[in-house]
Write a protein that holds these residues in place. Structure first.
Motif, mmCIF file in Angstrom:
data_model
loop_
_atom_site.group_PDB
_atom_site.id
_atom_site.type_symbol
_atom_site.label_atom_id
_atom_site.label_comp_id
_atom_site.label_asym_id
_atom_site.label_seq_id
_atom_site.Cartn_x
_atom_site.Cartn_y
_atom_site.Cartn_z
ATOM 1 N N ASP A 1 0.861 -1.191 0.000
ATOM 2 C CA ASP A 1 0.000 0.000 0.000
ATOM 3 C C ASP A 1 0.896 1.239 0.000
ATOM 4 O OD1 ASP A 1 -1.812 1.978 0.310
ATOM 5 O OD2 ASP A 1 -2.203 1.569 2.440
ATOM 6 N N PRO A 2 0.993 1.909 -1.139
ATOM 7 C CA PRO A 2 1.913 3.062 -1.196
ATOM 8 C C PRO A 2 1.612 4.122 -0.147
ATOM 9 C CG PRO A 2 0.602 2.864 -3.227
ATOM 10 C CD PRO A 2 0.331 1.647 -2.415
ATOM 11 N N ALA A 3 0.336 4.229 0.277
ATOM 12 C CA ALA A 3 -0.015 5.271 1.241
ATOM 13 C C ALA A 3 0.591 5.019 2.613
ATOM 14 C CB ALA A 3 -1.538 5.368 1.354
ATOM 15 N N PRO B 1 3.005 22.844 5.365
ATOM 16 C CA PRO B 1 4.214 22.026 5.562
ATOM 17 C C PRO B 1 4.039 20.543 5.260
ATOM 18 C CG PRO B 1 3.187 22.497 7.657
ATOM 19 C CD PRO B 1 2.402 23.251 6.644
ATOM 20 N N ARG B 2 2.810 20.098 4.902
ATOM 21 C CA ARG B 2 2.677 18.699 4.508
ATOM 22 C C ARG B 2 3.233 18.527 3.100
ATOM 23 N NH1 ARG B 2 -3.056 18.108 4.108
ATOM 24 N NH2 ARG B 2 -2.950 15.851 4.397
ATOM 25 N N GLY B 3 3.357 17.293 2.667
ATOM 26 C CA GLY B 3 3.799 17.045 1.300
ATOM 27 C C GLY B 3 4.936 16.048 1.218
ATOM 28 N N VAL B 4 5.089 15.449 0.042
ATOM 29 C CA VAL B 4 6.159 14.474 -0.153
ATOM 30 C C VAL B 4 7.419 15.187 -0.633
ATOM 31 C CG1 VAL B 4 4.504 12.665 -0.735
ATOM 32 C CG2 VAL B 4 5.571 13.991 -2.559
ATOM 33 N N ALA C 1 -0.709 12.856 -4.207
ATOM 34 C CA ALA C 1 -1.670 13.143 -3.139
ATOM 35 C C ALA C 1 -2.148 11.875 -2.448
ATOM 36 C CB ALA C 1 -2.852 13.927 -3.697
ATOM 37 N N SER C 2 -1.896 10.704 -3.062
ATOM 38 C CA SER C 2 -2.344 9.453 -2.445
ATOM 39 C C SER C 2 -1.289 8.885 -1.506
ATOM 40 C CB SER C 2 -2.664 8.421 -3.531
ATOM 41 O OG SER C 2 -1.462 7.963 -4.139
ATOM 42 N N LEU C 3 -0.106 9.501 -1.454
ATOM 43 C CA LEU C 3 0.969 8.995 -0.594
ATOM 44 C C LEU C 3 0.857 9.609 0.793
ATOM 45 C CD1 LEU C 3 3.869 9.279 -3.198
ATOM 46 C CD2 LEU C 3 2.477 7.287 -2.648
#
Lengths: 306, 245
Positions: free
Chosen positions: B110-112, B191-194, B128-130
């Motif tokens: 599950d990549p998330a 501040p969220r994000g990959v 956005a799914s991670l």
């Protein structure tokens, strides 16, 4: 693991600890000013003596690095000498006292006078990473305040200083805003040094061992000291030159010279002071102390090995 | 017991029943020094977005990983990490066994739920799914390790943000059609994000979530059709032709 010259793993820490710190460092760089929790380990010195800085340095240092360690600007104080010889023993790295020759500079409470260059890394030892801690003791709440970027408490504190004293009565650990988002404790550097953090070409890493936090400021990142339109941030100033080397525009320490109240003000940065004093005696012509200092700085910039 | 015996692939993971070498190829010749060099390359890359830093890996890595991905994996992964492997890498039993043996990282399907997403650009799930972290813990977001070997797209970007002195340009042959849009939305989450590591066979570059990208016109036919629509939120000081991809 590879054994270092001391019998310990190179860099003292075990490899899994280094990976944990390294992953925290990468996220710290990705979110400038945010305090990343990490599993602070024991190192052979008491918490509060720079264990955070030592762990960050241990996680990044390699055989190509040249390490400089300063304590309040000085290369020759107990803490600086101990940490320098520690890494010489456990990592086998070369050490230096020259700012321009170092690739990693671990510091307690100063930023060197010699401007840092691209490719250099400065590691700050941080006793209290949370700038809001004395205004809000609960960790759950300070995390929430950072999440909401709600920094009103700090502005009220600065305002109350101005209302009571006529100026902001904070001379060290002066709060800064990083990249317009996170309020950050710059560690107890004098506010004199705060402007050096702004868009500095070096990578700035912060380690708080007792409080178990790592944070970072990437190169060329905005670091603004808090202030108001009518009471802007004002760093400390010194009117007199250094009593040894004659430098002006540098941070000075008061040194007591006798027991009847005599004292002198000298450079806090011993490397800068030595070089400025030497270039004074070498070229004892009409050059001013400041011109000599500028020359020495320029030479150092060329010598950067990183 | 084979070295890979302790590694149990996730039940639904499509690992084909091919013969796995009994003994995986060696990792770093000098684990401590080589891992330190690889880490410093990644750290320098994240601190200087768009710049490429040389990366030296183990001598005989699994072909699906190559020297670059192998070096990043050995430097950063261990049993505390959950890893999702995408595309051809996700179907490669040799690479899976090698990673399990040398790093001990948990593999997830599950990549998330993965802290590290290792894949080529074609199999990259929507950003956005991670794992994106939370506002209180943005460091818990995924690090996307993108295999950029052999990519030959036309995309070019200008980059701004912490770590970039002014403006930098980035050739992005790995960027798929919707990447610029997905990256803009990722940056808006701050501040969220990959965060993105771009790993070639012997080099690494990076895009932390703070880097803002603007597509540079490449003279392709579709540029004219969209050029007028995308300038609303972009910096007017930019002189290059701008468009939202």
């Amino acid at each position: 693991m590879s054994e270092g010259p001391s019998g310990y793993n190179i860099g003292y820490l075990d490899e899994q600890t280094k990976r944990m710190i390294r992953r925290a460092l990468l996220k710290a760089v990705a979110v400038p000013g945010f305090q990343v929790p990490f599993a602070s380990r024991e190192v052979p010195m008491p918490r509060g003596w720079g264990t955070g800085g030592v762990q960050v340095t241990a996680a990044i240092i390699g055989p190509d690095d040249v390490l400089k360690v300063i304590d309040q600007g000085a290369d020759d104080t107990t803490n600086a000498v101990s940490i320098r010889s520690f890494f010489a023993a456990v990592a086998g790295v070369r050490t230096t006292t020259r700012t321009g020759e170092a690739s990693i500079i671990q510091t307690r409470h100063r930023i060197p006078e010699t401007p840092l260059a691209e490719g250099q890394t400065i590691v700050y030892q941080v006793p209290g990473p949370e700038p809001l801690r004395f205004l809000e003791p609960r960790e759950t709440e300070t995390r929430r305040l950072h999440a909401l970027a709600d920094y009103g408490l700090m502005y009220v504190k600065l305002y109350e200083d101005i209302a009571r004293y006529g100026h902001v009565a904070t001379t060290y650990d002066y709060p800064v805003m990083v990249a317009g988002r996170y309020l950050m404790a710059p560690s107890p550097i004098p506010s004199f040094d705060n402007p050096k953090m702004h868009r500095n070409p070096a990578l700035q890493l912060f380690g708080a061992g007792r409080e178990k936090r790592i944070y970072a400021v990437p190169p060329y990142t905005d670091v603004e000291s808090l202030g108001f339109e009518d009471h802007p941030f004002e760093p400390q100033r010194f009117d007199d030159p250094c009593a040894i080397c004659g430098s002006v525009g540098v941070y000075l320490d008061e040194v007591i010279t006798d027991d009847v109240g005599g004292s002198m003000f000298v450079c806090s940065d011993t490397d800068h002071c030595e070089r400025a004093a030497n270039s004074d005696t070498n070229t004892a012509t009409a050059n001013t102390a400041t011109a000599n200092t500028a020359t020495a700085d320029a030479v150092d910039t060329v010598e950067v090995t990183a | 017991m084979t070295p890979a015996a302790g590694f149990v692939p996730a039940p639904t993971s499509p690992v084909p029943a091919v013969a796995v070498p009994v003994i995986p190829a060696p990792g770093f010749a000098d684990p401590t020094r080589d891992a330190q060099r690889a880490f410093r390359a990644v750290l320098d890359a994240l601190a200087h977005p768009t710049r490429s830093y040389p990366l030296a890996g183990p001598a005989e890595p699994p072909a699906a990983l190559g020297q670059g991905l192998a070096a990043v994996a050995l430097a950063l992964l261990d049993e505390d990490c959950a890893v999702w492997l995408g595309g051809g890498l996700g179907r490669d039993a040799e690479a899976a066994a090698w990673l399990a043996f040398h790093t001990g990282a948990r593999r997830t399907d599950d990549p998330a739920s993965a802290g590290f997403v290792i894949t080529g650009p074609d199999a990259l799930p929507p950003l956005a799914s991670l794992a994106l972290g939370t506002d209180e813990a943005p460091h818990l977001s995924a690090t996307v390790v993108l295999d950029v070997r052999g990519c030959a797209g036309p995309a070019r970007f200008t980059a701004r943000g912490p770590g970039v002195d002014g403006v930098a340009t980035l050739a992005a042959p790995w960027a798929t059609a919707g990447f610029a849009d997905a990256w803009r939305r990722n940056a808006e989450l701050f501040p969220r994000g990959v965060d993105l590591l771009l790993v070639g066979s012997g080099a690494v570059a990076a895009l932390p979530r703070t880097t803002r990208l603007t597509a540079v016109g490449t003279g392709t036919a579709d540029a004219a059709g969209t050029a007028g629509t995308g300038n609303a939120g972009t910096n007017t000081a930019e002189t290059d032709a701008e468009l939202e991809v």
